[in-house]
Design a protein around this motif. Structure first.
Motif, mmCIF file in Angstrom:
data_model
loop_
_atom_site.group_PDB
_atom_site.id
_atom_site.type_symbol
_atom_site.label_atom_id
_atom_site.label_comp_id
_atom_site.label_asym_id
_atom_site.label_seq_id
_atom_site.Cartn_x
_atom_site.Cartn_y
_atom_site.Cartn_z
ATOM 1 N N UNK A 76 13.589 3.466 -5.199
ATOM 2 C CA UNK A 76 13.847 4.659 -4.377
ATOM 3 C C UNK A 76 12.528 5.153 -3.816
ATOM 4 N N UNK A 77 12.175 4.941 -2.571
ATOM 5 C CA UNK A 77 12.984 4.269 -1.567
ATOM 6 C C UNK A 77 12.946 2.753 -1.730
ATOM 7 N N UNK A 78 13.851 2.080 -0.987
ATOM 8 C CA UNK A 78 13.951 0.625 -1.092
ATOM 9 C C UNK A 78 12.846 -0.080 -0.291
ATOM 10 N N UNK A 79 12.646 -1.343 -0.686
ATOM 11 C CA UNK A 79 11.705 -2.201 0.045
ATOM 12 C C UNK A 79 12.484 -3.445 0.449
ATOM 13 N N UNK A 130 9.619 -9.554 8.970
ATOM 14 C CA UNK A 130 9.990 -8.148 9.086
ATOM 15 C C UNK A 130 9.859 -7.519 7.709
ATOM 16 N N UNK A 131 9.273 -6.324 7.640
ATOM 17 C CA UNK A 131 9.016 -5.674 6.344
ATOM 18 C C UNK A 131 9.331 -4.192 6.474
ATOM 19 N N UNK A 132 10.121 -3.702 5.525
ATOM 20 C CA UNK A 132 10.529 -2.289 5.604
ATOM 21 C C UNK A 132 10.373 -1.636 4.239
ATOM 22 N N UNK A 133 9.854 -0.414 4.261
ATOM 23 C CA UNK A 133 9.956 0.431 3.069
ATOM 24 C C UNK A 133 10.475 1.761 3.565
ATOM 25 N N UNK A 134 11.484 2.296 2.894
ATOM 26 C CA UNK A 134 12.042 3.577 3.324
ATOM 27 C C UNK A 134 13.527 3.628 3.016
ATOM 28 N N UNK A 187 0.836 -1.202 0.000
ATOM 29 C CA UNK A 187 0.000 0.000 0.000
ATOM 30 C C UNK A 187 0.878 1.262 0.000
ATOM 31 N N UNK A 188 1.902 1.260 0.851
ATOM 32 C CA UNK A 188 2.786 2.443 0.904
ATOM 33 C C UNK A 188 3.604 2.531 -0.385
ATOM 34 N N UNK A 189 4.026 1.357 -0.888
ATOM 35 C CA UNK A 189 4.818 1.353 -2.125
ATOM 36 C C UNK A 189 4.012 1.994 -3.249
ATOM 37 N N UNK A 190 2.737 1.707 -3.278
ATOM 38 C CA UNK A 190 1.894 2.301 -4.322
ATOM 39 C C UNK A 190 1.853 3.829 -4.130
ATOM 40 N N UNK A 191 1.744 4.233 -2.870
ATOM 41 C CA UNK A 191 1.651 5.673 -2.590
ATOM 42 C C UNK A 191 2.943 6.422 -2.927
ATOM 43 N N UNK A 192 4.113 5.771 -2.672
ATOM 44 C CA UNK A 192 5.350 6.536 -2.911
ATOM 45 C C UNK A 192 6.071 6.184 -4.218
ATOM 46 N N UNK A 193 5.856 4.967 -4.718
ATOM 47 C CA UNK A 193 6.622 4.550 -5.908
ATOM 48 C C UNK A 193 5.806 4.613 -7.198
ATOM 49 N N UNK A 229 15.247 14.705 5.222
ATOM 50 C CA UNK A 229 13.994 15.063 4.564
ATOM 51 C C UNK A 229 13.470 13.896 3.721
ATOM 52 N N UNK A 230 13.635 12.705 4.260
ATOM 53 C CA UNK A 230 13.160 11.489 3.565
ATOM 54 C C UNK A 230 12.394 10.638 4.572
ATOM 55 N N UNK A 231 11.266 11.157 4.987
ATOM 56 C CA UNK A 231 10.579 10.540 6.121
ATOM 57 C C UNK A 231 9.413 9.629 5.723
ATOM 58 N N UNK A 232 9.328 9.283 4.439
ATOM 59 C CA UNK A 232 8.286 8.351 4.004
ATOM 60 C C UNK A 232 8.770 6.939 4.276
#
Ligand SMILES: Cc1cc2nc3c(=O)[nH]c(=O)nc-3n(C[C@H](O)[C@H](O)[C@H](O)COP(=O)(O)OP(=O)(O)OC[C@H]3O[C@@H](n4cnc5c(N)ncnc54)[C@H](O)[C@@H]3O)c2cc1C
Ligand SMILES: NC(=O)c1ccc[n+]([C@@H]2O[C@H](COP(=O)([O-])OP(=O)(O)OC[C@H]3O[C@@H](n4cnc5c(N)ncnc54)[C@H](O)[C@@H]3O)[C@@H](O)[C@H]2O)c1
Length: 479
Positions: free
Chosen positions: A364-367, A425-429, A222-228, A405-408
């Motif tokens: 960018x950002x990585x997952x 564990x799952x990370x996007x950022x 969901x976040x990946x869709x929003x930022x990528x 300034x990369x707080x997503x």
């Protein structure tokens, strides 16, 4: 070494898997040979991880330098940012040459015999190598098959290598289409959409499944869709099957409804990248000589010690690793499997712990992630009768991410409520691909969240996002 064999270990395929196995075999004192039919380094070095990361590094820099909003938030103004496509492609090419050279040298330095030619098993301790120089039969106490994989192109899709292509050609970045369709929203689709949009192409992503990025944890997707995806020049078609693709100018793509298989839309684009998965390179390996049948998709059946199986039974002295086994199509997984094989050959029994092997998409950002997604963990909990908890820790609460300034971003942990064992564990950022190792190492070592919450992290670093997640997860456990 028993005198009757030419080698202790012969490896078919000098990709990352074969290379990792060879280095470890030498460490263990095994006389080792590696057979390679094409380029030393295989997919990862020549057509995969390495050149794609070079393209992502250069295009990522272009994106960053063109992001006026971001730069202004740091007080920076920049004039026009230009790039040279050819030189970006050359950067990837040069890197491939360097890494291929390093890999080859590391083998020759350790006196691993490199044999050029096509290797074929003709018995469980015998291999024949065919090359322009002729045919050579080699005996070995043990054999590893590390033959890798190739792109899979669905029926109906015609590849011409210029307007319709797979990652094998995309990696060369020989031109930049104004409008490129990418079929598949897996790793390759996602990474290349990052490259193309950064360099100014318009992208259309076509995905057969109902959701984009179907293998990621739903929160991350969901976040990946929003930022990528959403803020970029990307148009998406989920639940659509690319049924027919005809190369040319324009490239014509027939999209069908996944359920009805009826064509519902026709796209005309400048180019099309087919990123629909990979299939094992297991033809003509001589598997029939050791009575081994590949599975339905062509993968070599193995157990967790990477021993090859014939109708469920171990074939003595024959192992398979890497993409050819389809267990986890990642370079570091192939290499880890190779090391496990050598340990087993050296009578130090070892299994591969897939739950602790991390993965990353270098967007960018990585997952990044390790272990189970939340739906998979719920399923396991139901079957095995335990409860799970999840915690989330946000980059926007991290001082270093705010300074950059990369707080997503988000880090999410899934763990057992009763024991604190981490299941996923799952990370996007920012730096997600590096951050995941703290979680994957904890999984490998079986450390519960209670003990992890006491580890000290440098302030201010992005790693405190993970620290925060450990601490939140540990709340509720007696310390
Ligand atoms: C575009 C792209 C990007 C990728 N990015 C990443 C990434 O960032 N991180 C990651 O972990 N993974 C990545 N991967 C996946 C990674 O490349 C593979 O998982 C990895 O290369 C598998 O290694 P392997 O040793 O099993 O096989 P391969 O690398 O495919 O090597 C197999 C070798 O065996 C040789 N061979 C085959 N049959 C024979 C035979 N009979 N005789 C002699 N030689 C033979 C082949 O020529 C080949 O050189 C990427 C893949 C692609 C396509
Ligand atoms: N960063 C990394 O680690 C990295 C990067 C690139 C590739 N890889 C490896 O390479 C392998 C291949 O990557 P990939 O992205 O090609 O495969 P993938 O399996 O990750 O994704 C393929 C996608 O294509 C979709 N698809 C298949 N046929 C379709 C059709 N006809 N129409 C529309 N959609 C269709 C599938 O539903 C799927 O979501 C992966 O398994 C991965 O392990 C890893």
């Amino acid at each position: 070494m028993t005198q009757q064999f030419d080698y202790d270990l012969v490896i078919i395929g000098a990709g990352v898997g074969g290379h990792g196995a060879a280095l470890h075999a030498v460490d263990c004192g095994l006389k080792t040979a590696i057979i390679e039919a094409a380029d030393m380094g295989g997919t990862c070095v020549n057509r995969g991880c390495i050149p794609s990361k070079a393209l992502l590094a250069a295009s990522g820099r272009v994106r960053e330098l063109r992001d006026q909003h971001h730069l202004q938030s740091l007080g920076i103004q920049l004039g026009q940012v230009n790039f040279d496509r050819g030189q970006i492609a050359a950067h990837a090419d040069n890197l491939v040459d360097t890494i291929r050279g390093n890999l080859t040298n590391s083998l020759t330095r350790l006196k691993v015999e490199i044999i050029h030619g096509w290797g074929k098993v003709i018995g469980n301790q015998k291999v024949v190598v065919k090359s322009d120089a002729g045919e050579q039969t080699i005996t070995s106490r043990d054999i590893i098959i590390a033959s890798g994989s190739v792109p899979w192109v669905p029926p109906g899709i015609e590849i011409d290598g210029r307007t319709v292509f797979t990652s094998d050609d995309a990696i060369r970045l020989s031109w930049l289409p104004d409008w490129v369709a990418i079929i598949g929203s897996g790793y390759i689709g996602l990474e290349f959409s990052d490259v193309y949009t950064a360099l100014g192409s318009e992208v259309t992503i076509i995905e057969a499944l109902d959701t984009l990025m179907p293998t990621f944890d739903p929160d991350i997707a969901k976040i990946a869709k929003r930022v990528l995806i959403d803020p970029r020049d990307i148009d998406t078609h989920a639940g659509r099957l690319a049924k027919k693709v005809t190369p040319g100018s324009p490239v014509v793509i027939e999209l069908a409804d996944v359920k009805t298989k009826e064509v519902v839309e026709v796209l005309e684009v400048d180019a099309c990248l087919v990123a629909t998965g990979r299939i094992p390179a297991t033809d003509n390996l001589g598997l029939e000589a050791i009575s081994v049948d590949t599975d339905r998709r062509g993968f070599i059946p193995v157990n967790d010690r990477m021993q090859v199986l014939s109708q469920g039974e171990v074939v003595p002295h024959v192992y398979a690793i890497g993409d050819a086994t389809g267990k986890m199509m990642l370079a570091h997984a192939a290499s880890a499997q190779g090391i496990v094989v050598v340990e087993n050959i050296c009578e130090r029994p070892r299994d591969v712990n897939y739950r602790s092997i991390p993965a990353a998409a270098f967007t960018h950002p990585e997952i990044s992630f390790v272990g189970l997604t939340e739906p998979q963990a719920k399923e396991l909990a139901k079957t095995e009768g335990f409860k799970i908890n999840t915690v989330r820790s946000y980059f926007k609460a991290n001082s270093k991410a705010l300074a950059e300034s990369e707080a997503d971003g988000l880090a999410k942990l899934i763990y057992r409520e009763d024991t604190g064992e981490i299941l996923g564990g799952h990370i996007i950022g920012l730096h997600a691909a590096d951050l995941i190792h703290e979680v994957s190492n904890a999984v490998a070592q079986g450390q519960p969240v209670q003990s992890l919450s006491h580890l000290v992290h440098t302030h201010p670093t992005i790693s405190e996002v993970i620290d925060e997640a450990f601490k939140r997860a540990a709340t509720g456990f007696a310390h």
